[in-house]
Structures are given as C-alpha cells and as structure tokens.
Design a protein around this motif. Sequence first.
Motif, short mmCIF file in Angstrom:
data_model
loop_
_atom_site.label_atom_id
_atom_site.label_comp_id
_atom_site.label_asym_id
_atom_site.label_seq_id
_atom_site.Cartn_x
_atom_site.Cartn_y
_atom_site.Cartn_z
N ALA A 70 0.85 -1.14 0.13
CA ALA A 70 -0.12 -0.02 -0.04
C ALA A 70 0.75 1.29 -0.27
CB ALA A 70 -0.93 -0.03 1.20
N ALA A 71 1.95 0.99 0.63
CA ALA A 71 2.67 2.44 0.88
C ALA A 71 3.20 3.05 -0.61
CB ALA A 71 4.01 2.13 1.91
N PRO A 72 4.04 2.25 -1.17
CA PRO A 72 4.50 2.58 -2.51
C PRO A 72 3.19 3.06 -3.49
CG PRO A 72 4.93 0.42 -2.38
CD PRO A 72 4.32 0.69 -0.99
N LEU A 73 2.12 2.24 -3.42
CA LEU A 73 1.10 2.56 -4.45
C LEU A 73 0.43 4.02 -4.00
CD1 LEU A 73 -0.58 -0.83 -4.67
CD2 LEU A 73 0.78 0.22 -6.42
N GLU A 74 0.41 4.19 -2.60
CA GLU A 74 -0.23 5.68 -2.15
C GLU A 74 0.74 6.81 -2.67
OE1 GLU A 74 -0.79 5.21 2.04
OE2 GLU A 74 -2.44 3.78 1.77
N GLU A 75 2.07 6.56 -2.34
CA GLU A 75 2.96 7.20 -3.06
C GLU A 75 2.94 7.87 -4.34
OE1 GLU A 75 4.81 9.55 -1.28
OE2 GLU A 75 6.58 9.90 -2.05
N PHE A 76 3.11 6.61 -5.12
CA PHE A 76 2.54 6.86 -6.54
C PHE A 76 1.53 7.70 -6.98
CE2 PHE A 76 4.43 2.37 -7.65
CZ PHE A 76 5.70 2.64 -7.06
N ALA A 77 0.44 7.32 -6.32
CA ALA A 77 -0.67 8.26 -6.49
C ALA A 77 -0.54 9.73 -6.10
CB ALA A 77 -1.92 7.81 -5.71
N ARG A 78 0.41 9.95 -5.13
CA ARG A 78 0.46 11.31 -4.52
C ARG A 78 1.30 12.14 -5.51
NH1 ARG A 78 4.19 14.37 -1.90
NH2 ARG A 78 5.90 12.83 -1.92
N VAL A 79 2.36 11.52 -6.09
CA VAL A 79 3.37 12.24 -6.90
C VAL A 79 2.90 12.29 -8.43
CG1 VAL A 79 5.24 11.91 -5.47
CG2 VAL A 79 5.00 10.27 -7.40
N LEU A 80 2.03 11.40 -8.79
CA LEU A 80 1.73 11.75 -10.30
C LEU A 80 0.52 12.58 -10.35
CD1 LEU A 80 0.96 7.87 -11.11
CD2 LEU A 80 2.60 9.35 -12.31
N ARG A 81 1.04 13.27 -11.72
CA ARG A 81 0.05 14.55 -12.03
C ARG A 81 -1.36 13.87 -12.27
NH1 ARG A 81 3.77 16.79 -17.21
NH2 ARG A 81 5.18 17.89 -15.75
N PRO A 82 -2.34 14.97 -11.99
CA PRO A 82 -3.56 14.20 -12.56
C PRO A 82 -3.78 13.49 -14.08
CG PRO A 82 -3.90 16.31 -11.54
CD PRO A 82 -2.41 16.21 -11.68
N GLY A 83 -4.35 12.30 -13.86
CA GLY A 83 -4.14 11.32 -15.19
C GLY A 83 -2.91 11.00 -15.50
N GLY A 84 -1.77 11.01 -14.48
CA GLY A 84 -0.62 10.49 -14.76
C GLY A 84 -0.98 8.94 -14.65
N SER A 85 0.58 8.19 -15.29
CA SER A 85 0.32 6.90 -15.56
C SER A 85 1.27 6.12 -14.85
CB SER A 85 0.51 6.76 -17.12
OG SER A 85 0.53 5.74 -17.82
N LEU A 86 0.74 4.72 -14.61
CA LEU A 86 1.47 3.94 -13.79
C LEU A 86 1.69 2.51 -14.88
CD1 LEU A 86 2.87 2.59 -11.36
CD2 LEU A 86 0.61 2.23 -10.39
N LEU A 87 2.84 2.03 -14.95
CA LEU A 87 2.87 0.50 -15.14
C LEU A 87 3.73 -0.10 -14.30
CD1 LEU A 87 2.17 -1.31 -17.63
CD2 LEU A 87 4.77 -0.55 -18.75
N ILE A 88 3.06 -1.30 -13.78
CA ILE A 88 3.73 -2.13 -12.88
C ILE A 88 3.73 -3.52 -13.58
CG2 ILE A 88 3.45 -3.32 -10.71
CD1 ILE A 88 1.19 -1.63 -10.02
N GLY A 89 5.24 -4.13 -13.38
CA GLY A 89 5.29 -5.35 -13.76
C GLY A 89 5.54 -6.26 -12.74
#
Length: 189
Positions: free
Chosen positions: A113-132
């Motif tokens: 949860a911690a990294p996923l919350e951090e990703f959501a915090r720092v991404l611009r609105p509409g910003g994009s995440l790719l997880i492998g």
Amino acid sequence: MTAYSDRVAEYVHLLDSMGAVHPSDRQLVTEWATSVSGPIVDVGCGPGHWTDHLASLGHNIRGIDPTPEFVEHASRRYPGRKFDVGVAEKLQGPVGGILAWYSLIHHTPDEIAAPLEEFARVLRPGGSLLIGFFEGSELGPFDHAVTTAYRWPVPALTDRLGAFDVVETHTRTGVGCRPHGAIFATVKS
Ligand SMILES: C[S@@+](CC[C@H](N)C(=O)[O-])C[C@H]1O[C@@H](n2cnc3c(N)ncnc32)[C@H](O)[C@@H]1O
C-alpha cells in the motif's frame, strides 16, 4: 534493499541489457511510455537498462533504486542518464509516469500500500503507472533468487489500485518461465 547489494554482479551479468528483455515486455513498456505526458520515474531501476532505453527514445526519465551498487553501476554504464538512490515509498513529484517494473515484487501484501499511495501522490492528475510483476492464481510468497517475492493474481493487485483507473492488464506465460503480469493504470483526477 541489502539482499540485492550482494547479488548486483550476478544480476547485472544475467539481466543488464535490453537484449535480455522479452520482446513483448519491450513493446509493452515502450508503447506505455509513448502515452505518458511529462517526466517518468523508473522506480527500482536496478541496472538501469529501462531508463537508458526510454531515454534513448527521447523520454525525460530518471532511474531510482535503493541499492547503491545498482545506481553506481547504472551511472557508469549509461553516462548522461539520470540515476539516484531512492525508494518507491518516498518520491519527488510531480511526474507524468511511473514505471515499477518488478520493483514491488518483494513487498508483502501489507507493505505494498505504501508505494502505491506514494505513486498516486506524486503523479500529476491523469498520470500513468505501469507495474510489472509475477502473476499467479493465488497471492503468495515464493523463493525468488534474491529474496522472498510474491505472486499476485491480476484482480488482487488491481484491487489495491483504488486511487487509479486500470487501463490495461496483461499476462504472459511461457515454457520454463514464471507467469508474468503487467498493469497499466492512470491516477484518478
Ligand atoms: C527484480 S529487480 C528489477 C530491476 C529492474 N526494474 C528490472 O526490470 O530489471 C527489483 C529491484 O527493485 C528494487 N527495490 C527493492 N525495494 C525497493 C523499494 N522499496 N523501492 C524501490 N525499488 C526497490 C531493488 O533494489 C531491485 O533493483
């Protein structure tokens, strides 16, 4: 992560180039990056080959990794590219895209949860995440060559992405290799 510090030479020997990357992964990550607007962070960049690959295509990308030996290696091997020591749980933003390619595989189901919350915090609105990640029919640990890693069913991992809209999911299987998964998601505005 100290487990990687002891294995950097070995990892680099086996996986330190785009030549070692599966062609469908290369295509997926490359196409994902073209959809990103703004700077990209390669979180858990390891030896740095994805950072170099995407930078060579013109993307503004920085690789970060908690293993200093990887950062030293990547900086030497790919001069001119940007690499820093850092962790997924503490990022600098805003950014347009986050590539987390097999860098969350060692997080326990409680830790992810911690990294996923951090990703959501720092991404611009509409910003994009790719997880492998390593895919499996049940969520659970397995003995990875470096240290314990986790397999995730795609629905179990997408359930953790409440701050995101899932755009695409992918799985890949093959003879003699573990099933792989990828999730492309954009942060909710
Ligand atoms: C399996 S390697 C993947 C490296 C690279 N992304 C690749 O595709 O070859 C996992 C990487 O995640 C990094 N890592 C482990 N914990 C991390 C964390 N909390 N934040 C960011 N990276 C982490 C490790 O140092 C290692 O480089």
